[in-house]
Design a protein around this motif. Structure first.
Motif, PDB file in Angstrom:
ATOM      1  N   ARG A 366       3.568  -1.226  -5.692  1.00 39.34           N
ATOM      2  CA  ARG A 366       4.906  -0.629  -5.877  1.00 39.34           C
ATOM      3  C   ARG A 366       5.006   0.125  -7.202  1.00 39.34           C
ATOM      4  O   ARG A 366       5.768   1.078  -7.321  1.00 39.34           O
ATOM      5  CB  ARG A 366       5.981  -1.711  -5.759  1.00 39.34           C
ATOM      6  CG  ARG A 366       6.224  -2.115  -4.309  1.00 39.34           C
ATOM      7  CD  ARG A 366       7.052  -3.375  -4.180  1.00 39.34           C
ATOM      8  NE  ARG A 366       7.292  -3.697  -2.773  1.00 39.34           N
ATOM      9  CZ  ARG A 366       6.380  -4.263  -1.966  1.00 39.34           C
ATOM     10  NH1 ARG A 366       5.185  -4.577  -2.457  1.00 39.34           N
ATOM     11  NH2 ARG A 366       6.667  -4.493  -0.701  1.00 39.34           N
ATOM     12  N   ARG A 368       2.487   1.804  -8.413  1.00 39.06           N
ATOM     13  CA  ARG A 368       1.800   3.064  -8.111  1.00 39.06           C
ATOM     14  C   ARG A 368       2.753   4.043  -7.427  1.00 39.06           C
ATOM     15  O   ARG A 368       2.809   5.225  -7.777  1.00 39.06           O
ATOM     16  CB  ARG A 368       0.590   2.798  -7.207  1.00 39.06           C
ATOM     17  CG  ARG A 368      -0.500   1.975  -7.854  1.00 39.06           C
ATOM     18  CD  ARG A 368      -1.518   1.467  -6.837  1.00 39.06           C
ATOM     19  NE  ARG A 368      -2.537   0.620  -7.461  1.00 39.06           N
ATOM     20  CZ  ARG A 368      -3.396  -0.134  -6.788  1.00 39.06           C
ATOM     21  NH1 ARG A 368      -3.349  -0.165  -5.455  1.00 39.06           N
ATOM     22  NH2 ARG A 368      -4.272  -0.866  -7.432  1.00 39.06           N
ATOM     23  N   VAL A 369       3.499   3.526  -6.450  1.00 35.16           N
ATOM     24  CA  VAL A 369       4.443   4.385  -5.740  1.00 35.16           C
ATOM     25  C   VAL A 369       5.508   4.917  -6.694  1.00 35.16           C
ATOM     26  O   VAL A 369       5.852   6.107  -6.665  1.00 35.16           O
ATOM     27  CB  VAL A 369       5.100   3.615  -4.567  1.00 35.16           C
ATOM     28  CG1 VAL A 369       6.232   4.426  -3.943  1.00 35.16           C
ATOM     29  CG2 VAL A 369       4.060   3.267  -3.505  1.00 35.16           C
ATOM     30  N   LEU A 373       6.257   9.035  -7.491  1.00 34.88           N
ATOM     31  CA  LEU A 373       7.490   9.718  -7.110  1.00 34.88           C
ATOM     32  C   LEU A 373       8.171  10.349  -8.321  1.00 34.88           C
ATOM     33  O   LEU A 373       8.080   9.845  -9.441  1.00 34.88           O
ATOM     34  CB  LEU A 373       8.446   8.731  -6.445  1.00 34.88           C
ATOM     35  CG  LEU A 373       7.959   8.119  -5.120  1.00 34.88           C
ATOM     36  CD1 LEU A 373       8.886   6.989  -4.708  1.00 34.88           C
ATOM     37  CD2 LEU A 373       7.884   9.176  -4.031  1.00 34.88           C
ATOM     38  N   TRP A 379      14.624   8.658  -2.403  1.00 31.24           N
ATOM     39  CA  TRP A 379      13.493   7.946  -1.766  1.00 31.24           C
ATOM     40  C   TRP A 379      14.041   7.213  -0.550  1.00 31.24           C
ATOM     41  O   TRP A 379      14.998   6.457  -0.668  1.00 31.24           O
ATOM     42  CB  TRP A 379      12.862   6.973  -2.759  1.00 31.24           C
ATOM     43  CG  TRP A 379      11.983   5.892  -2.185  1.00 31.24           C
ATOM     44  CD1 TRP A 379      12.267   4.554  -2.106  1.00 31.24           C
ATOM     45  CD2 TRP A 379      10.667   6.042  -1.626  1.00 31.24           C
ATOM     46  NE1 TRP A 379      11.225   3.864  -1.551  1.00 31.24           N
ATOM     47  CE2 TRP A 379      10.215   4.749  -1.235  1.00 31.24           C
ATOM     48  CE3 TRP A 379       9.826   7.136  -1.410  1.00 31.24           C
ATOM     49  CZ2 TRP A 379       8.971   4.538  -0.652  1.00 31.24           C
ATOM     50  CZ3 TRP A 379       8.583   6.915  -0.828  1.00 31.24           C
ATOM     51  CH2 TRP A 379       8.160   5.635  -0.462  1.00 31.24           C
ATOM     52  N   VAL A 418       4.789   9.072   1.860  1.00 41.10           N
ATOM     53  CA  VAL A 418       3.964   8.270   0.952  1.00 41.10           C
ATOM     54  C   VAL A 418       3.710   6.904   1.584  1.00 41.10           C
ATOM     55  O   VAL A 418       4.647   6.239   2.020  1.00 41.10           O
ATOM     56  CB  VAL A 418       4.653   8.097  -0.417  1.00 41.10           C
ATOM     57  CG1 VAL A 418       3.834   7.187  -1.324  1.00 41.10           C
ATOM     58  CG2 VAL A 418       4.886   9.452  -1.080  1.00 41.10           C
ATOM     59  N   ALA A 420       1.388   3.262   0.894  1.00 41.83           N
ATOM     60  CA  ALA A 420       0.544   2.515  -0.042  1.00 41.83           C
ATOM     61  C   ALA A 420       0.158   1.180   0.569  1.00 41.83           C
ATOM     62  O   ALA A 420       1.025   0.430   1.039  1.00 41.83           O
ATOM     63  CB  ALA A 420       1.273   2.290  -1.362  1.00 41.83           C
ATOM     64  N   ASP A 422      -0.408  -2.523   0.532  1.00 42.24           N
ATOM     65  CA  ASP A 422       0.109  -3.566  -0.365  1.00 42.24           C
ATOM     66  C   ASP A 422      -1.006  -4.559  -0.642  1.00 42.24           C
ATOM     67  O   ASP A 422      -1.073  -5.643  -0.055  1.00 42.24           O
ATOM     68  CB  ASP A 422       1.319  -4.262   0.238  1.00 42.24           C
ATOM     69  CG  ASP A 422       2.099  -5.051  -0.813  1.00 42.24           C
ATOM     70  OD1 ASP A 422       1.512  -5.313  -1.888  1.00 42.24           O
ATOM     71  OD2 ASP A 422       3.262  -5.390  -0.585  1.00 42.24           O
TER      72      ASP A 422
END
Length: 846
Positions: A366, A368-369, A373, A379, A418, A420, A422
């Motif tokens: 999270r 990284r996300v 952004l 979002w 996006v 990712a 986890d």
């Protein structure tokens, strides 16, 4: 930001006063909070807006960004201790500091003391006192205790009394005392704590009071010695002063901004205040806020010319203060609390791996996300409940999310999909519903022409839970990557960790791959499998390390030193796409409050609801043009605008009958001719049954409607608000009819029929079968079967359960519906405007 620009905030404070500082403003989506956020951003601060309503926060963030300021948004209910703790953690992680807190969030309702319930009392105290305490405490604990800072609490003119708002007066008095205590206890840490008490200030908060309060509000200036209302900019100036270095020796005080209103005394000879007093230069209103808005209660009514228009402002007949509405609100708020707890469970499960990640020099998924952004940009998370009750059947232990984070957001100004892994949960192993989730978001990316960014770190398939169908079906994931690339849609992978066996094809089928030195791995067979299969011995780096792939095999284009640099490279790659699209200008919001959407739908879906009330709280200006209003009245069709997008609505005020089906079919074709997207607000028990309906051709007319839905040529978006039963789910563009997006409200239910209907049907069939055999039914057994069927249907109809099966794209707060729809409509419009350069094949790695 140019402080001299005519369209900029006209602050009396020096430009750059808060340059490099981070200031958190709660309740920043409207009123005083909105104004204060603008002034602080104008003076150089990075403002973090906090509130419960993302659509309001995002609107203010867009304003500040347009004015050249720096801003980000955080959605949080400050009454939740866990939520506040996590919120402050996120802010510190993202911004690296918190210099000041403006505790502005608050709210109350008008009621005499004898009419306030314990629940109502507690709700107001939690909002106006407990929430502010939690915010101040966590900002102190997590940052200010070691680095100093400043807190300004916003209270109210409660001196003497607050008749009609005793609960708020008590909370505000408590906040004044809290301010004084905190100023004393935290002084040794270099923390100043003060309060600002606005009096009668003309802000948007006045629009939250019932219409019958309008006359009282308009009469208020007559009780103020200075003869007028205060405005938001005057309160903001007081807050800004207390945050500034000029107030460095001020702590524990409450600055009142009230025009001497509390000093009025019975019997004191006072001239009636009026324009004369307010005209003096020393007390003339200060109008520094360039985006100030007049509260609706003071706005002029529509002109006579407006009254002749067919597109009319909807007249609501809903009473949000009724006992029934209060019960509905409480029930839905309980569901929302459960929803947020489930979403936080996944984040918490991932965060438990933080020590291992930090030891490896890595960021959590999270994090990284969040870095990828654009700060402060919208979002839209997708499928957050994926896999709920599919991993384990215990609701207290099930971890939703499918082992990945997914959503649509902005990267370097470009709207992107996006995803990712986890890897904080089971090392990112692909879960069955996680596979379905990524396939769904890939389809959304393809439909809406969104660049697909994948942050990969996955252990691959969980061999202990191996299923052959998962292996075979999993090939679709890689097929979709090839489809995206061939369609001309960029596929960008950041390989943060391992990609083994099939997972190695994720970077292999990407257009651009970014690898992290010492962490990225991509190989068809890792060292253990290689030794088992061939006897060959090789290290992970030799087989698939980042340096090998960027220098030898050519699988990677970019080599980063760590996660942060890899994310920065991904943002650079997106910035070079040249895919930025102009943002649509903001449009006027509904005149009716979104907060009412919590009270409109009953938990008992048999209770009737006028769905026009829902539409009116979603559209610009609450203006609707109803189509065939007198024909097929149980089916509601109307036109309106959402953030400037022309749309058509279809909803249900009862079962879909013959007339309603024909009306909807006509309307769908009309919207397709106009090119307007269609929004379905589902609240239907299905198509009408009975002799008259069957003889009237219900099957063929319902089929026409389903034909129209299936073959519509415009984007279709579905919101499951209430019931979605039987073929009504089909005719109202349910999941099987591939709407662009489909979201559910927490109280929505989906089933072939209601549980009691199903149980009663089976009861009739069973009793008839026994009668043919001459057997008398046992009442106890009959009731037990009835209860079992009802329970089975109810459990499967629940919105959380169906969302866990990916029968929607997520469960949303009803109050966020307009913001979600506007975001989705923007996404569809951008897709239509974007020109792709498709290839016969996807980009092949060289």
């Amino acid at each position: 930001m140019d402080p001299t620009a005519r369209n900029a905030y006209q602050s009396v404070f020096a430009p750059g006063l808060f340059q490099g500082q981070v200031v958190v403003v709660t309740g920043g989506g409207s009123g005083i909070g909105r104004c204060t956020a603008h002034e602080l951003a104008h003076l150089g601060a990075h403002v973090v807006l906090v509130g419960r309503k993302p659509e309001k926060l995002l609107a203010v963030a867009e304003e500040i960004t347009a004015d050249g300021g720096r801003v980000s948004c955080q959605v949080c209910d400050i009454r939740s201790e866990e939520g506040v703790v996590a919120l402050v953690q996120q802010i510190v992680a993202a911004q690296g500091r918190i210099d000041a807190l403006v505790n502005n969030a608050g709210g109350q309702f008008m009621s005499r003391l004898e009419s306030i319930s314990a629940k109502g009392w507690e709700a107001v105290l939690n909002t106006n006192l407990t929430g502010g305490f939690l915010m101040a405490r966590e900002c102190y604990r997590q940052w200010m205790a070691q680095h100093g800072g400043s807190v300004v609490n916003i209270v109210a003119d409660m001196w003497g009394s607050m008749p009609g708002m005793g609960h708020s007066g008590a909370a505000r008095a408590g906040m004044v005392s809290l301010t004084e205590t905190a100023a004393l206890e935290w002084a040794h840490s270099g923390v100043r704590v003060n309060a600002v008490a606005p009096g009668y200030v003309a802000s948007s908060g006045m629009d939250n009071y019932p219409p019958e309060a309008g006359d009282m509000l308009r009469a208020m200036p007559g009780t103020v010695p200075l003869g007028r209302f205060g405005n938001e900019a005057e309160v903001s100036a007081a807050i800004t002063f207390l945050l500034s270095p000029a107030a460095n020796f001020i702590s524990g005080t409450t600055l009142r901004v009230d025009g001497a209103r509390p000093q009025v005394r019975m019997g004191w000879p006072q001239r009636p205040p009026g324009a004369t007093a307010a005209a003096h230069p020393a007390v003339r209103p200060f109008g520094g806020f360039h985006r100030a808005q007049v509260p609706q209660v003071f706005a002029p009514s529509h002109t006579p010319q407006d009254r002749g228009r067919m597109t009319a402002v909807f007249t609501s007949r809903f009473n949000p203060g009724s006992a029934e509405a209060t019960q509905r609100r409480a029930a839905l708020q309980a569901r929302l609390h459960a929803l947020r707890a489930l979403e936080e469970r996944a984040a918490a499960a991932s965060a438990r791996s933080l020590p291992q990640f930090e030891k490896r020099g890595q960021l959590l998924p999270r994090q990284r996300v969040a870095l990828l952004l654009d700060a402060g940009a919208p979002w839209l998370p997708l499928c957050t409940l994926a896999g709920y009750l599919q991993d384990v059947k215990d609701p207290e232990k099930s971890v939703p999310g499918g082992g990945m984070v997914a959503g649509i957001g902005f990267v370097s100004g470009v709207r992107c999909m996006v995803v990712a892994s986890d890897s904080g949960i089971e090392a990112g192993a692909i879960q069955p519903m996680g596979l379905e989730k990524i396939l769904r978001v890939q389809e959304i990316a393809l439909q809406n022409r969104l660049p697909f960014i994948h942050l990969v770190e996955s252990a691959g398939a969980n061999l202990m839970r191996y299923r052959v169908e998962g292996f075979v079906h999993g090939g679709t994931l890689f097929r979709n990557l090839a489809r995206l690339s061939a369609a001309g849609i960029p596929v960008i992978t950041v390989q943060h960790g391992s990609g083994t066996a099939g997972g190695a094809y994720m970077p292999g089928l990407s257009d651009v791959v970014i690898m992290v030195q010492g962490r990225s791995r991509a190989f068809l067979a890792g060292p253990p499998l290689l030794m088992a299969a061939t006897g060959e011995i090789a290290t992970e780096e030799e087989l698939g390390g980042a340096e090998m792939h960027t220098a030898v095999s050519g699988l990677g284009e970019y080599l980063a030193q760590d996660d942060r640099e890899a994310i920065g490279l991904a943002r650079d790659v997106v910035a070079q796409l040249g895919w930025n699209m102009p943002r649509r200008p903001s449009a006027p919001g509904p005149t009716l409050p979104a907060d009412d959407l919590l009270s409109l739908m009953s938990a008992d879906l048999r209770q009737p609801v006028d769905m026009r009330e829902v539409m009116a709280r979603l559209v610009d200006g609450s203006e609707l043009l109803e189509f065939k209003a007198r024909y097929g009245m149980a089916t509601v069709c109307a036109q309106g605008h959402i953030q400037g997008h022309a749309v058509g609505f279809i909803s249900n005020n009862g079962p879909i009958d013959v007339a309603g089906a024909n009306k909807a079919t006509h309307f769908i074709q009309w919207m397709c001719q106009l090119g307007h997207p269609i929004i379905y607000l589902q609240n239907t028990t299905g198509y009408m049954v009975g002799k008259d309906s069957e003889q009237g051709g219900m099957i063929k007319h319902g089929s026409k409607m389903i034909q129209a839905v299936t073959n519509a040529t415009v984007p279709q978006i579905t919101i499951q608000c209430g019931a979605s039963f039987g073929a009504g789910n089909y005719g109202m563009c349910g999941r099987g009819y591939a709407p662009r997006f489909l979201f559910s409200w927490p109280g929505a239910k989906t089933a072939v029929m209601g549980g009691e209907q199903a149980a009663r049907t089976m009861q009739i069939v069973t009793e008839a079968a026994l009668a043919r055999k001459g057997i008398t039914p046992d009442p106890a057994e009959s009731q037990a079967q009835f209860d079992k069927i009802v329970a089975m249907f109810e459990a499967q109809a629940d919105a959380f359960y169906t969302s866990g099966l990916l029968l929607d794209d997520g469960v949303i707060d009803p109050r966020d519906t307009r913001a979600v729809l506007a975001f989705c409509l923007d996404t569809c419009a951008e897709a239509q405007a974007r020109t792709l350069r498709p290839l016969s094949f996807g980009v092949a790695r060289m």
